[in-house]
Design an enzyme around this catalytic site. Structure first.
Site, PDB file in Angstrom:
ATOM      1  N   HIS A 175      -2.901   5.771  -5.292  1.00 43.48           N
ATOM      2  CA  HIS A 175      -2.274   6.734  -4.613  1.00 43.48           C
ATOM      3  C   HIS A 175      -1.556   7.618  -5.067  1.00 43.48           C
ATOM      4  O   HIS A 175      -1.419   7.655  -6.618  1.00 43.48           O
ATOM      5  CB  HIS A 175      -0.984   5.411  -4.586  1.00 43.48           C
ATOM      6  CG  HIS A 175      -1.196   4.115  -3.821  1.00 43.48           C
ATOM      7  ND1 HIS A 175      -1.051   2.589  -3.863  1.00 43.48           N
ATOM      8  CD2 HIS A 175      -2.190   4.673  -2.181  1.00 43.48           C
ATOM      9  CE1 HIS A 175      -1.240   1.904  -2.898  1.00 43.48           C
ATOM     10  NE2 HIS A 175      -1.818   3.283  -2.082  1.00 43.48           N
ATOM     11  N   GLU A 178       1.819   8.241  -7.286  1.00 45.59           N
ATOM     12  CA  GLU A 178       1.793   7.259  -8.474  1.00 45.59           C
ATOM     13  C   GLU A 178       1.787   8.272  -9.620  1.00 45.59           C
ATOM     14  O   GLU A 178       0.564   7.430 -10.537  1.00 45.59           O
ATOM     15  CB  GLU A 178       1.554   5.817  -8.021  1.00 45.59           C
ATOM     16  CG  GLU A 178       1.655   5.212  -6.812  1.00 45.59           C
ATOM     17  CD  GLU A 178       1.811   4.179  -6.512  1.00 45.59           C
ATOM     18  OE1 GLU A 178       1.143   3.293  -7.056  1.00 45.59           O
ATOM     19  OE2 GLU A 178       2.325   3.914  -5.357  1.00 45.59           O
ATOM     20  N   HIS A 299      -1.041   0.411 -10.257  1.00 46.02           N
ATOM     21  CA  HIS A 299       0.420   1.433  -9.771  1.00 46.02           C
ATOM     22  C   HIS A 299       1.658   1.014  -9.873  1.00 46.02           C
ATOM     23  O   HIS A 299       2.321   0.889 -10.915  1.00 46.02           O
ATOM     24  CB  HIS A 299       0.357   0.590  -8.026  1.00 46.02           C
ATOM     25  CG  HIS A 299      -1.129   0.261  -7.603  1.00 46.02           C
ATOM     26  ND1 HIS A 299      -1.029   1.153  -6.044  1.00 46.02           N
ATOM     27  CD2 HIS A 299      -2.224  -0.170  -7.542  1.00 46.02           C
ATOM     28  CE1 HIS A 299      -1.919   0.673  -5.631  1.00 46.02           C
ATOM     29  NE2 HIS A 299      -2.672   0.161  -6.831  1.00 46.02           N
ATOM     30  N   GLU A 374       2.972  -2.883 -11.119  1.00 43.09           N
ATOM     31  CA  GLU A 374       2.727  -2.011 -10.013  1.00 43.09           C
ATOM     32  C   GLU A 374       4.368  -1.282 -11.800  1.00 43.09           C
ATOM     33  O   GLU A 374       5.160  -2.201 -11.655  1.00 43.09           O
ATOM     34  CB  GLU A 374       4.117  -2.596  -9.425  1.00 43.09           C
ATOM     35  CG  GLU A 374       3.575  -2.732  -8.079  1.00 43.09           C
ATOM     36  CD  GLU A 374       2.994  -2.068  -7.338  1.00 43.09           C
ATOM     37  OE1 GLU A 374       3.734  -0.805  -7.349  1.00 43.09           O
ATOM     38  OE2 GLU A 374       2.053  -2.254  -6.518  1.00 43.09           O
TER      39      GLU A 374
END
Ligand SMILES: *[C@@H]1O[C@H](CO)[C@@H](O)[C@H](O)[C@H]1NC(C)=O
Ligand SMILES: *[C@@H]1O[C@H](CO)[C@@H](O)[C@H](O)[C@H]1NC(C)=O
Ligand SMILES: [Zn+2]
Length: 439
Positions: A175, A178, A299, A374
């Site tokens: 992504h 990020e 992420h 994350e």
């Protein structure tokens, strides 16, 4: 051929002339108190594509993060107020934060000029990786997982202290926005090569590390040149651009948490593996097959450690072991700065979402331990994490990865560390036997 070759040039020329600005765009941090309030937010999420959700309204969400354009803010706040939903403004003017962001220069041929208090663009990262190969020629090699839609190499490095080791594979930056993920992974690479901590040195020696800091190079470049908040790759579909590369893998494709609408941030693409980035990376992973002990997908944000699968909250495969190992590693992560992480499978800890790399690796390659990080933070800065948080984030994440190896061994996973020496011993014994027999 012609189009494929010249497209990058055209895009880059176009790129420099037009940079999307986020003046007076606001980041909200919403604190829902009940499932009813979550449902109100879900209605908005499903019906109104004007709002960019950085953290989705899922049951049990501690907070929900939403970006609104200035012209929609009045309507948005009225909607929240009318439904009695509490919110705070996390960032009044997103462009201000973007303006303050630190993007540094790396000096070629000087690996010590790499810093951990600044972000870097794709060229700088790749130049640094090339320099590492020159500095550690017997340990580090450049590897490529394929080519992006715009023709960029999907570059990574392999750190290996010899033959016969099992693999720890790290995929980051799928992504584009990020940014903390490539930064963190670069720090980890640096530690694996230069740390004097015995545990880190052992981890570096005992495994083959395959590390890809930026698996979505076109998207990452785009966040530097044109739109800081771009998430997908850059392939055009109709008048829209980009597929969410973490919804495009051939695992329960398009079943949950992804869209058929190319204008959305979770567009799954026209079919599984429609995108060169995911297809090439998957083919590359297949060549490593059952040698992978741990797969990490990096992420941000939310401070969550996830395991497969994203289609169901049911505990599948080695769910209990994986979660136990992961939770302990998150204990190790919190030691240094007290950063709390939650954990669970994708479906229970964030939302049902399918077509992700982690699920595919688990389902098709049977990798024993698959984790999706994350990273920081929890809604204060989101994807615009200030550069002064790179080092602490990277340090604590590295702590947790080293501990992950330790915990996995305690749970009977990863025989790799010892097996290098053990199998070497066996080889000697075997060759003595062979020699004894024939001579
Ligand atoms: C942002 O908002 C301020 C205060 O309302 C206003 O003065 C300014 O013109 C706005 N900037 C842009 C680019 O819209
Ligand atoms: C979820 O996906 C996994 C992997 O594809 C599959 O084995 C399982 O049956 C699925 N479960 C549900 C409830 O769809
Ligand atoms: Zn992500």
């Amino acid at each position: 051929m012609f189009i494929k070759t010249f497209l990058p040039l055209l895009l880059i020329t176009y790129a420099s002339s037009e940079k999307f600005r986020f003046d007076n765009y606001t980041l909200y941090r919403i604190l829902p108190k009940s499932l009813d309030e979550i449902k109100v937010l879900q209605n908005l999420y499903d019906s109104d594509s004007r709002f960019d959700f950085w953290k989705d309204p899922v049951p049990n969400a501690e907070y929900v993060s939403v970006v609104s354009a200035p012209q929609d803010k009045g309507e948005f706040e009225t909607y929240l107020n009318r439904n009695g939903i509490e919110f705070e403004v996390a960032m009044q003017n997103i462009q201000d934060t973007i303006n303050r962001e630190v993007v540094g220069k790396y000096t070629r041929n000087n690996i010590r000029s790499m810093r951990w208090d600044t972000y870097y663009n794709l060229n700088e990262i790749n130049t640094w990786l090339e320099d590492l190969v020159m500095e550690y020629p017997s340990i580090v090699t450049m590897i490529s997982a394929g080519t992006s839609y715009e023709g960029r190499d999907i570059t990574g490095i392999k750190i290996s202290h010899g033959e016969g080791r099992r693999i720890i594979f790290i995929e980051s930056g799928i992504h584009a926005r990020e940014w903390i993920t490539p930064a963190t992974v670069c720090y980890l690479i640096n530690e694996l090569l230069r740390s004097t901590d015995p545990e880190t040195m052992a981890a570096a020696r005992d495994f083959d590390w395959y590390i890809f800091p930026v698996t979505n190079p076109d998207g990452y470049v785009w966040t530097h040149t044109n739109n800081r908040l771009w998430r997908k790759n850059r392939r055009p579909y109709g008048t829209e651009f980009g597929v969410d590369l973490n919804r495009n893998w051939n695992t329960n494709w398009l079943m949950q948490g992804s869209s058929t609408d190319a204008s959305t941030n979770t567009y799954a693409g026209p079919g599984p593996f429609s995108e060169p980035e995911t297809r090439d990376l998957a083919n590359y992973l297949k060549t490593l097959g059952d040698k992978i002990d741990i797969y990490l997908s990096m992420h941000s944000s939310g401070q969550i450690l996830l395991i497969p699968f994203g289609n169901t909250t049911e505990p599948l495969a080695n769910y209990h072991d994986a979660l136990n190992i992961g939770r302990r590693a998150m204990g190790a992560l919190s030691v240094r700065y007290g950063t709390p992480y939650t954990s669970g499978n994708i479906a229970e800890a964030i939302y049902k979402a399918t077509g992700s790399s982690g699920d595919w690796v688990k389902e098709h390659l049977n990798v024993p331990l698959v984790y999706i990080y994350e990273l920081r933070d929890r809604g204060t800065f989101g994807h615009l994490l200030p550069a002064d948080q790179i080092l602490p984030t990277a340090e604590e994440t590295t702590d947790s990865i080293i501990d992950l190896i330790h915990q996995a061994k305690r749970f009977g996973y990863m025989s790799s560390g010892n097996s290098v020496t053990v199998s070497f011993g066996i080889k000697i014994v075997l060759s003595i036997m062979v020699f004894g027999k024939f001579w």
